[in-house]
Design a protein around this motif. Sequence first.
Motif, mmCIF file in Angstrom:
data_model
loop_
_atom_site.group_PDB
_atom_site.id
_atom_site.type_symbol
_atom_site.label_atom_id
_atom_site.label_comp_id
_atom_site.label_asym_id
_atom_site.label_seq_id
_atom_site.Cartn_x
_atom_site.Cartn_y
_atom_site.Cartn_z
ATOM 1 N N THR A 144 0.838 -1.198 0.000
ATOM 2 C CA THR A 144 0.000 0.000 0.000
ATOM 3 C C THR A 144 0.874 1.250 0.000
ATOM 4 O O THR A 144 1.750 1.406 0.858
ATOM 5 N N ARG A 199 -6.073 -6.514 4.943
ATOM 6 C CA ARG A 199 -5.033 -5.552 5.320
ATOM 7 C C ARG A 199 -5.330 -4.976 6.701
ATOM 8 O O ARG A 199 -6.263 -4.205 6.877
ATOM 9 N N ASP A 202 -2.877 0.705 8.311
ATOM 10 C CA ASP A 202 -3.371 1.870 7.586
ATOM 11 C C ASP A 202 -2.433 3.056 7.804
ATOM 12 O O ASP A 202 -1.969 3.289 8.924
ATOM 13 N N TRP A 203 -2.135 3.777 6.712
ATOM 14 C CA TRP A 203 -1.341 5.004 6.781
ATOM 15 C C TRP A 203 -2.199 6.158 7.268
ATOM 16 O O TRP A 203 -3.368 6.276 6.888
ATOM 17 N N ASN A 204 -1.594 7.063 8.063
ATOM 18 C CA ASN A 204 -2.325 8.281 8.393
ATOM 19 C C ASN A 204 -2.236 9.278 7.238
ATOM 20 O O ASN A 204 -1.549 9.045 6.243
ATOM 21 N N ARG A 278 -12.417 -3.151 12.346
ATOM 22 C CA ARG A 278 -12.009 -2.098 11.417
ATOM 23 C C ARG A 278 -11.090 -1.103 12.120
ATOM 24 O O ARG A 278 -11.315 -0.754 13.290
ATOM 25 N N LYS A 280 -9.283 2.778 10.815
ATOM 26 C CA LYS A 280 -9.262 3.717 9.703
ATOM 27 C C LYS A 280 -8.865 5.096 10.231
ATOM 28 O O LYS A 280 -9.469 5.606 11.183
ATOM 29 N N TRP A 281 -7.853 5.696 9.608
ATOM 30 C CA TRP A 281 -7.466 7.044 9.987
ATOM 31 C C TRP A 281 -8.525 8.044 9.523
ATOM 32 O O TRP A 281 -9.100 7.902 8.444
ATOM 33 N N ASP A 328 -18.241 -1.121 5.775
ATOM 34 C CA ASP A 328 -17.171 -0.222 5.331
ATOM 35 C C ASP A 328 -17.714 1.171 5.019
ATOM 36 O O ASP A 328 -17.106 1.933 4.277
#
Length: 723
Positions: A144, A199, A202-204, A278, A280-281, A328
């Motif tokens: 990613t 996955r 997660d990237w910020n 979950r 998520k940023w 989602d």
Amino acid sequence: MRIPKFVLTLFLVGTSAIFAQEKQVTLEDIWRGTFSQERLESLKSLNNGTEYIVLNQDRKAGSSSIDVYDYKSGEKKGSLLNSSDLSELSGFQSYELSQDENMILLATDVDQIYRHSSKGIFYIYDVKSKELKKLSENKVQEPTFSPDNSKVAYVFENNLFVKDLASGKETQITTDGKKNEVINGITDWVYEEEFAFVRGFDWNADGTKVAFLRFDEIDVPEFSMDIIGKDLYPTATTFKYPKAGEANAIVSLHMYDLATAKTSDINLGDYEDFYIPRIKWTNNPDVLSVQVLNRHQNDLDLIFVNAKTNEVKVVLNEKDSAYVDVTDNLTFLADNSFIWTSEKDGYNHIYHYDKNGKLLNRITKGDWEVTNYYGFNPKSKRIYFQSTENGSVNRDVYSIKTDGSKKTRLTQKTGTNNADFSADFTYFINTYNSTSTPNEYTLHDAKSGKLVRKIKDNSELLELEKAFDFSPKELSTIEINGNNLNMWTIKPSDFDATKKYPLLMYQYSGPGSQTVSNSYFGANDYWYQMLADLGYIIVSVDGRGTGFKGAAFKKVTQNELGKFELEDQIAAAKKLGELEYIDSERIGIWGWSFGGFMSTNAILKANDVFKMAIAVAPVSSWRFYDTIYTERYMTTPQENASGYDENSPINHVDKLKGNYLLVHGSGDDNVHVQNSMRLIEALVQANKQFDWAIYPDRNHGIYGGNTRLHLYTKMTNFIKENL
């Protein structure tokens, strides 16, 4: 004798019509692609909002291309890349663009692991320089891009890595990953299967931090599955599979800071035996959202984590007497307020909360379900969604203001509509089909829904099908046990109401599922057409427990999977058997997975109604199935022993009468072949005669080579001989 010309003409016309109607669909037609539909593969909008891209595969040349098209005109504008121009690889299976669309991740040599997971060799293509670099020599998972596309994070052998693309430097974030012990950055088997995501990192927003999940699987019971293969000795594969009531992996949340190269452990609170379905940023690079769900799955917290202080705050809580669905749909807007969907009023609807979790507005309402959330247009302040407002078997696309006003239906044709919006929400490509129309792709104005142009349809398929004289798929309802249940029927093309026909019922029946919809034929529908040509009537009925008719209808089966669902199938069979053209002595039922569990129960508990049953890959006892799915609907066996045992086929083998075919793949990682083996042994010890087949090394889908053709030939022959 010479035939007059006009008589000869009439003879030829008549015989050609007869021959056209006599063309019979075959299993080879079905499973070798005769009725394949044209599709738009891997469709994605470009950031400019005026163009979209599609993955095209040139089978003859063995090459792949990502081609660019203009939304409004449909003109091909060029290609982002074509593998025929690259010496390093001939083709690729999939792609992923960086946020600025200057870099593309290309997947090659992909190996499937489980249903959603895979690993492969990945390349990074620079669109401007046309330079191609291999990401790693190893087969990795879930690569990613960082938001600024300067780095790629990925997982290799259960450890998380970050690679700097400019320098080529690779940083290993975790080191304790080990098969069947610890997983970092991806999910375990049961999360993948039941929460439908792989996955676990997660990237910020500014690419300075990576949040990730860690799974400690050491105490999870291990399942072993023999692989017969082609060698002299079989091998075994082992993986962690938590069955109902057994230990789950211990999941924890961590945050890696790229600047300090340090990892923080996030304490989410005093939770015990919980899931994190979950992460998520938000749009704020210092705020991470985390969903925490209790083991019973009826109490969900949405938590915000402050990435600077690691402090946590519960901003929203969802409770339900049965269970809370994980989706989602969580979407953060520019001000970090967020969109959320919930069944709390009895139907799935859209809600808008501020950044602190205060409800701003309930956006949609009514006795219908929101079935897909597409996104938010910040310019027009409109939300786009799909729903069942036009009937539970139909799907339409709508837009609505965030204050719940000015709802607009954007699709005109009744059937199944699904939209793919341009990045700026100027256009959407609609995919439409119905019982009589295969996929049609059309471009529409997103403001009004007005048709801009036609893109692609399947008129050639419809022309091909004319020769087969297929029967229509009739949609209707049937009143059963106080409910109007959705039903479809396929009759022989030469149906005669004065004759008697055997009836084959198909069902799946699992919680929230749907088999009856206003949609075009799938592979099984062509099989049903073939059976109809042989003189059978085929019916499917969605009973209680299935989806899209409200939470109460769906959740009535809680703690008793198989009870009300079976009652509805039995009652439907009896009612249909009263029709003058149905032979009530020749009613059969079949199903796959949950449907196989149901068809097995039917032949055992209702052997006076069903003469024949086929079960493919069935659950024979819910004690054999996984924690997340089973306990969501049944709690644990320790808490609900009677619910597990009274409705499990394995405990009713002494009731078998009639003709029963049991089929399973020995390589099924989902519903293990143990289910059928234990059922077989119970039937044998009860001295019950039945037919069964095991497909070596085949998974839950039972496919590969001629496998599906063989399976459907076996089932067809069984139906012909026993119904």
